[in-house]
Motif scaffolding. Structure first.
Motif, PDB file in Angstrom:
ATOM      1  N   LEU A 249      47.646  31.602  41.048  1.00  0.00           N
ATOM      2  CA  LEU A 249      47.841  31.152  39.683  1.00  0.00           C
ATOM      3  C   LEU A 249      47.429  32.223  38.696  1.00  0.00           C
ATOM      4  CD1 LEU A 249      46.474  27.336  39.720  1.00  0.00           C
ATOM      5  CD2 LEU A 249      48.969  28.399  39.255  1.00  0.00           C
ATOM      6  N   PHE A 250      46.064  32.956  39.123  1.00  0.00           N
ATOM      7  CA  PHE A 250      45.849  34.130  38.242  1.00  0.00           C
ATOM      8  C   PHE A 250      46.544  34.913  38.231  1.00  0.00           C
ATOM      9  CE2 PHE A 250      41.853  32.102  37.495  1.00  0.00           C
ATOM     10  CZ  PHE A 250      41.115  32.916  36.716  1.00  0.00           C
ATOM     11  N   GLN A 251      47.202  35.433  39.471  1.00  0.00           N
ATOM     12  CA  GLN A 251      48.055  36.550  39.481  1.00  0.00           C
ATOM     13  C   GLN A 251      49.273  36.493  38.683  1.00  0.00           C
ATOM     14  OE1 GLN A 251      46.656  39.284  41.612  1.00  0.00           O
ATOM     15  NE2 GLN A 251      48.277  40.354  40.185  1.00  0.00           N
ATOM     16  N   GLU A 252      49.976  35.306  38.855  1.00  0.00           N
ATOM     17  CA  GLU A 252      51.263  34.918  38.100  1.00  0.00           C
ATOM     18  C   GLU A 252      50.863  34.669  36.582  1.00  0.00           C
ATOM     19  OE1 GLU A 252      52.459  31.273  39.840  1.00  0.00           O
ATOM     20  OE2 GLU A 252      53.341  32.414  41.712  1.00  0.00           O
ATOM     21  N   GLY A 253      49.721  34.432  36.344  1.00  0.00           N
ATOM     22  CA  GLY A 253      49.451  33.919  34.720  1.00  0.00           C
ATOM     23  C   GLY A 253      48.723  35.007  33.929  1.00  0.00           C
ATOM     24  N   MET A 254      47.994  35.708  34.534  1.00  0.00           N
ATOM     25  CA  MET A 254      47.142  36.764  33.935  1.00  0.00           C
ATOM     26  C   MET A 254      47.490  38.276  34.445  1.00  0.00           C
ATOM     27  SD  MET A 254      43.761  34.642  33.480  1.00  0.00           S
ATOM     28  CE  MET A 254      43.135  35.698  32.223  1.00  0.00           C
ATOM     29  N   GLY A 255      47.984  38.270  35.794  1.00  0.00           N
ATOM     30  CA  GLY A 255      48.374  39.606  36.265  1.00  0.00           C
ATOM     31  C   GLY A 255      47.253  40.440  37.048  1.00  0.00           C
ATOM     32  N   VAL A 256      46.079  39.566  37.197  1.00  0.00           N
ATOM     33  CA  VAL A 256      44.943  40.206  37.895  1.00  0.00           C
ATOM     34  C   VAL A 256      44.445  39.088  38.925  1.00  0.00           C
ATOM     35  CG1 VAL A 256      44.170  41.767  36.560  1.00  0.00           C
ATOM     36  CG2 VAL A 256      43.231  39.473  36.119  1.00  0.00           C
ATOM     37  N   ALA A 257      43.547  39.257  40.024  1.00  0.00           N
ATOM     38  CA  ALA A 257      42.937  38.416  40.620  1.00  0.00           C
ATOM     39  C   ALA A 257      41.949  37.715  39.835  1.00  0.00           C
ATOM     40  CB  ALA A 257      42.548  39.070  42.067  1.00  0.00           C
ATOM     41  N   PRO A 258      41.431  36.405  40.436  1.00  0.00           N
ATOM     42  CA  PRO A 258      40.287  35.905  39.751  1.00  0.00           C
ATOM     43  C   PRO A 258      38.841  36.945  39.770  1.00  0.00           C
ATOM     44  CG  PRO A 258      41.256  34.498  41.299  1.00  0.00           C
ATOM     45  CD  PRO A 258      41.939  35.885  41.569  1.00  0.00           C
ATOM     46  N   HIS A 259      38.554  37.538  40.835  1.00  0.00           N
ATOM     47  CA  HIS A 259      37.278  38.359  41.004  1.00  0.00           C
ATOM     48  C   HIS A 259      37.440  39.508  39.733  1.00  0.00           C
ATOM     49  CE1 HIS A 259      39.851  40.745  43.779  1.00  0.00           C
ATOM     50  NE2 HIS A 259      39.149  41.712  43.453  1.00  0.00           N
ATOM     51  N   VAL A 260      38.774  40.123  39.567  1.00  0.00           N
ATOM     52  CA  VAL A 260      38.854  40.967  38.841  1.00  0.00           C
ATOM     53  C   VAL A 260      38.413  40.498  37.609  1.00  0.00           C
ATOM     54  CG1 VAL A 260      40.472  42.564  37.836  1.00  0.00           C
ATOM     55  CG2 VAL A 260      40.496  42.423  40.143  1.00  0.00           C
ATOM     56  N   HIS A 261      38.863  39.606  36.963  1.00  0.00           N
ATOM     57  CA  HIS A 261      38.786  38.954  35.717  1.00  0.00           C
ATOM     58  C   HIS A 261      37.291  38.607  35.482  1.00  0.00           C
ATOM     59  CE1 HIS A 261      39.781  36.988  31.710  1.00  0.00           C
ATOM     60  NE2 HIS A 261      38.946  36.135  32.177  1.00  0.00           N
ATOM     61  N   TYR A 262      36.675  37.920  36.363  1.00  0.00           N
ATOM     62  CA  TYR A 262      35.342  37.576  36.288  1.00  0.00           C
ATOM     63  C   TYR A 262      34.318  38.998  36.183  1.00  0.00           C
ATOM     64  CZ  TYR A 262      31.862  33.844  37.210  1.00  0.00           C
ATOM     65  OH  TYR A 262      30.962  32.963  37.251  1.00  0.00           O
ATOM     66  N   LEU A 263      34.713  40.017  36.987  1.00  0.00           N
ATOM     67  CA  LEU A 263      33.912  41.075  37.118  1.00  0.00           C
ATOM     68  C   LEU A 263      34.014  41.692  35.842  1.00  0.00           C
ATOM     69  CD1 LEU A 263      32.297  43.081  38.295  1.00  0.00           C
ATOM     70  CD2 LEU A 263      34.143  44.236  39.174  1.00  0.00           C
ATOM     71  N   ALA A 264      35.216  41.852  35.022  1.00  0.00           N
ATOM     72  CA  ALA A 264      35.513  42.332  33.780  1.00  0.00           C
ATOM     73  C   ALA A 264      34.718  41.583  32.635  1.00  0.00           C
ATOM     74  CB  ALA A 264      36.965  42.232  33.619  1.00  0.00           C
ATOM     75  N   LEU A 265      34.722  40.146  32.860  1.00  0.00           N
ATOM     76  CA  LEU A 265      33.713  39.450  31.786  1.00  0.00           C
ATOM     77  C   LEU A 265      32.234  39.785  32.053  1.00  0.00           C
ATOM     78  CD1 LEU A 265      35.048  35.611  32.259  1.00  0.00           C
ATOM     79  CD2 LEU A 265      35.215  37.205  30.137  1.00  0.00           C
ATOM     80  N   ARG A 266      31.778  39.999  33.148  1.00  0.00           N
ATOM     81  CA  ARG A 266      30.404  40.169  33.384  1.00  0.00           C
ATOM     82  C   ARG A 266      30.065  41.671  32.723  1.00  0.00           C
ATOM     83  NH1 ARG A 266      30.194  39.467  39.509  1.00  0.00           N
ATOM     84  NH2 ARG A 266      28.236  40.398  39.326  1.00  0.00           N
ATOM     85  N   LEU A 267      31.060  42.608  33.362  1.00  0.00           N
ATOM     86  CA  LEU A 267      30.609  43.997  32.883  1.00  0.00           C
ATOM     87  C   LEU A 267      30.921  44.040  31.373  1.00  0.00           C
ATOM     88  CD1 LEU A 267      32.370  45.899  35.778  1.00  0.00           C
ATOM     89  CD2 LEU A 267      29.894  45.929  35.103  1.00  0.00           C
ATOM     90  N   ASN A 268      31.752  43.547  30.602  1.00  0.00           N
ATOM     91  CA  ASN A 268      31.751  43.431  29.291  1.00  0.00           C
ATOM     92  C   ASN A 268      30.426  42.914  28.608  1.00  0.00           C
ATOM     93  OD1 ASN A 268      34.073  44.858  29.373  1.00  0.00           O
ATOM     94  ND2 ASN A 268      35.404  42.999  29.203  1.00  0.00           N
ATOM     95  N   ALA A 269      30.035  41.680  29.034  1.00  0.00           N
ATOM     96  CA  ALA A 269      28.735  41.206  28.706  1.00  0.00           C
ATOM     97  C   ALA A 269      27.765  42.171  28.859  1.00  0.00           C
ATOM     98  CB  ALA A 269      28.760  39.843  29.201  1.00  0.00           C
ATOM     99  N   ALA A 270      27.685  42.776  29.938  1.00  0.00           N
ATOM    100  CA  ALA A 270      26.508  43.669  30.373  1.00  0.00           C
ATOM    101  C   ALA A 270      26.745  45.035  29.193  1.00  0.00           C
ATOM    102  CB  ALA A 270      26.478  44.329  31.540  1.00  0.00           C
ATOM    103  N   ARG A 271      27.795  45.478  28.786  1.00  0.00           N
ATOM    104  CA  ARG A 271      27.963  46.539  28.047  1.00  0.00           C
ATOM    105  C   ARG A 271      27.582  46.034  26.617  1.00  0.00           C
ATOM    106  NH1 ARG A 271      31.489  49.502  24.688  1.00  0.00           N
ATOM    107  NH2 ARG A 271      31.812  51.616  25.375  1.00  0.00           N
ATOM    108  N   ARG A 272      27.763  44.895  26.287  1.00  0.00           N
ATOM    109  CA  ARG A 272      27.245  44.464  24.799  1.00  0.00           C
ATOM    110  C   ARG A 272      25.913  44.605  24.772  1.00  0.00           C
ATOM    111  NH1 ARG A 272      31.787  40.981  25.572  1.00  0.00           N
ATOM    112  NH2 ARG A 272      30.477  39.282  26.284  1.00  0.00           N
ATOM    113  N   LYS A 273      25.326  43.757  25.896  1.00  0.00           N
ATOM    114  CA  LYS A 273      23.667  44.089  26.028  1.00  0.00           C
ATOM    115  C   LYS A 273      23.235  45.443  25.982  1.00  0.00           C
ATOM    116  CE  LYS A 273      23.243  39.481  28.577  1.00  0.00           C
ATOM    117  NZ  LYS A 273      22.657  38.961  27.347  1.00  0.00           N
ATOM    118  N   VAL A 274      23.800  46.143  26.670  1.00  0.00           N
ATOM    119  CA  VAL A 274      23.431  47.737  26.752  1.00  0.00           C
ATOM    120  C   VAL A 274      23.556  48.372  25.180  1.00  0.00           C
ATOM    121  CG1 VAL A 274      23.937  50.102  27.506  1.00  0.00           C
ATOM    122  CG2 VAL A 274      24.019  48.115  28.891  1.00  0.00           C
ATOM    123  N   ILE A 275      24.315  47.853  24.465  1.00  0.00           N
ATOM    124  CA  ILE A 275      24.524  48.825  23.130  1.00  0.00           C
ATOM    125  C   ILE A 275      23.715  47.883  22.147  1.00  0.00           C
ATOM    126  CG2 ILE A 275      26.214  49.000  21.322  1.00  0.00           C
ATOM    127  CD1 ILE A 275      28.425  49.253  23.460  1.00  0.00           C
TER     128      ILE A 275
END
Length: 327
Positions: A249-275
């Motif tokens: 479902l993730f691959q068809e609807g969002m073009g990425v695997a669930p773990h890729v999206h989850y990691l992006a969410l976490r790293l973006n949250a981390a980046r905001r905290k860094v800044i």
């Protein structure tokens, strides 16, 4: 233009009279947002009009032009933007200018009614293309040499076409995704989240689309569990599908695997905290679901091509006040 790169990209915009202001913003604002998030000018743009006068938008808000459009030997991608009454601009002179500049441009995009002008100049012959859904049949009948596809946007070799303002926003996010990766595209998407009632809704974006309610549910669970990530099997169970089906479902609807999206969410949250905070990197690692500071450091550098320390040094002075969040 569509290959992975961290080099600055210059884009020229030819804006026709009576173009919607939101259409112009759909091209520029995602690029501005990417620059803001990255903290450097990775995207630059110039606005041209047929006569060099400010672009006369349907909102009666003129947009200043860099100069009159001329067929120079620039290789920058050219985006032709139009909304209403495009035929008034389709002079023999302008069509000739477009034909001449097409010999040098790395890419030419027809944005909404700009597709009509490109077709009129024979620049879409034997290419696949799309246009606004209301005009689709008329366009297909007028230009049988163009392979029409019912889609939000179409990329075919050195030609791009879009079907409206929101599809154009989708296109720009796709360009960012291809050039700088999923994490940045996802973070730019956050700038365009809007509220409907009490629930936040993600706009329909290419590669980030959540038309399936199960995918939307899984993404919401991910967002609510950044500090302690949920393993895929448990996530799928809470959504009501198997782990393999959720991956599909993730691959068809969002073009990425669930773990890729989850990691992006976490790293973006981390980046905001860094800044935006003075928290230690160890604390940031723990707050975003990494089991060690070293694991966080490796993942951060792999995604953002710099260390968290480098990001903080480079962008710290750009941090907005709490009441001045970037939009």
């Amino acid at each position: 233009m569509l290959a992975p790169s961290n080099e600055p990209l210059d884009i020229d915009l030819l804006v026709l009279p009576e173009t919607n202001l939101i259409l112009i913003a759909s091209v520029i604002e995602p690029l501005r947002g990417a620059n803001r998030i990255v903290g450097s000018e990775i995207y630059r743009w110039r606005i041209f009009t047929p006569d060099g006068a400010p672009a006369d938008t349907t909102s009666r808000i003129p947009v200043p032009a860099h100069a009159a459009f001329r067929p120079e030997k620039d290789r920058f991608p050219l985006f032709v933007l139009g909304s209403y009454n495009w035929r008034r601009s389709a002079t023999s002179a302008l069509k000739m200018q477009l034909s001449k500049t097409a010999r040098h441009r790395s890419m030419i995009a027809g944005i909404e009614s700009g597709s009509w002008l490109l077709a009129e100049a024979s620049l879409l012959d034997n290419f696949s293309a799309t246009t606004h859904w209301e005009d689709f049949e008329e366009f297909a009948a007028a230009y049988p040499q163009v392979r029409m596809i019912r889609d939000r946007f179409v990329i075919d070799g050195k030609r791009i076409t879009t079907g409206g303002s929101l599809p154009t926003l989708d296109l720009m996010l796709e360009i960012i995704r291809r050039r700088q990766g999923y994490s940045l595209a996802l973070e730019v998407t956050r700038l365009f989240i809007y509220e409907q009632g009490s629930a936040q809704v993600m706009p329909s974006t290419a590669g980030l689309r959540m038309s399936d309610t199960r995918v939307a549910h899984a993404v919401r669970l991910m967002e609510d569990n950044v500090e302690q990530p949920i393993v895929l099997a448990r996530l799928a169970k809470r959504v009501g599908v198997s782990a393999r089906h959720l991956q599909t479902l993730f691959q068809e609807g969002m073009g990425v695997a669930p773990h890729v999206h989850y990691l992006a969410l976490r790293l973006n949250a981390a980046r905001r905290k860094v800044i935006e905070t003075r928290a230690t990197f160890a604390d940031i690692a723990a707050a975003t679901g990494f089991n060690s500071a070293s694991a966080f450091s490796r993942s951060y550098r792999a995604h953002f091509s710099e260390s968290a320390s480098d990001t903080r040094k480079r962008l710290r002075r750009r941090t907005p006040d709490a009441n001045d969040r970037p939009q």
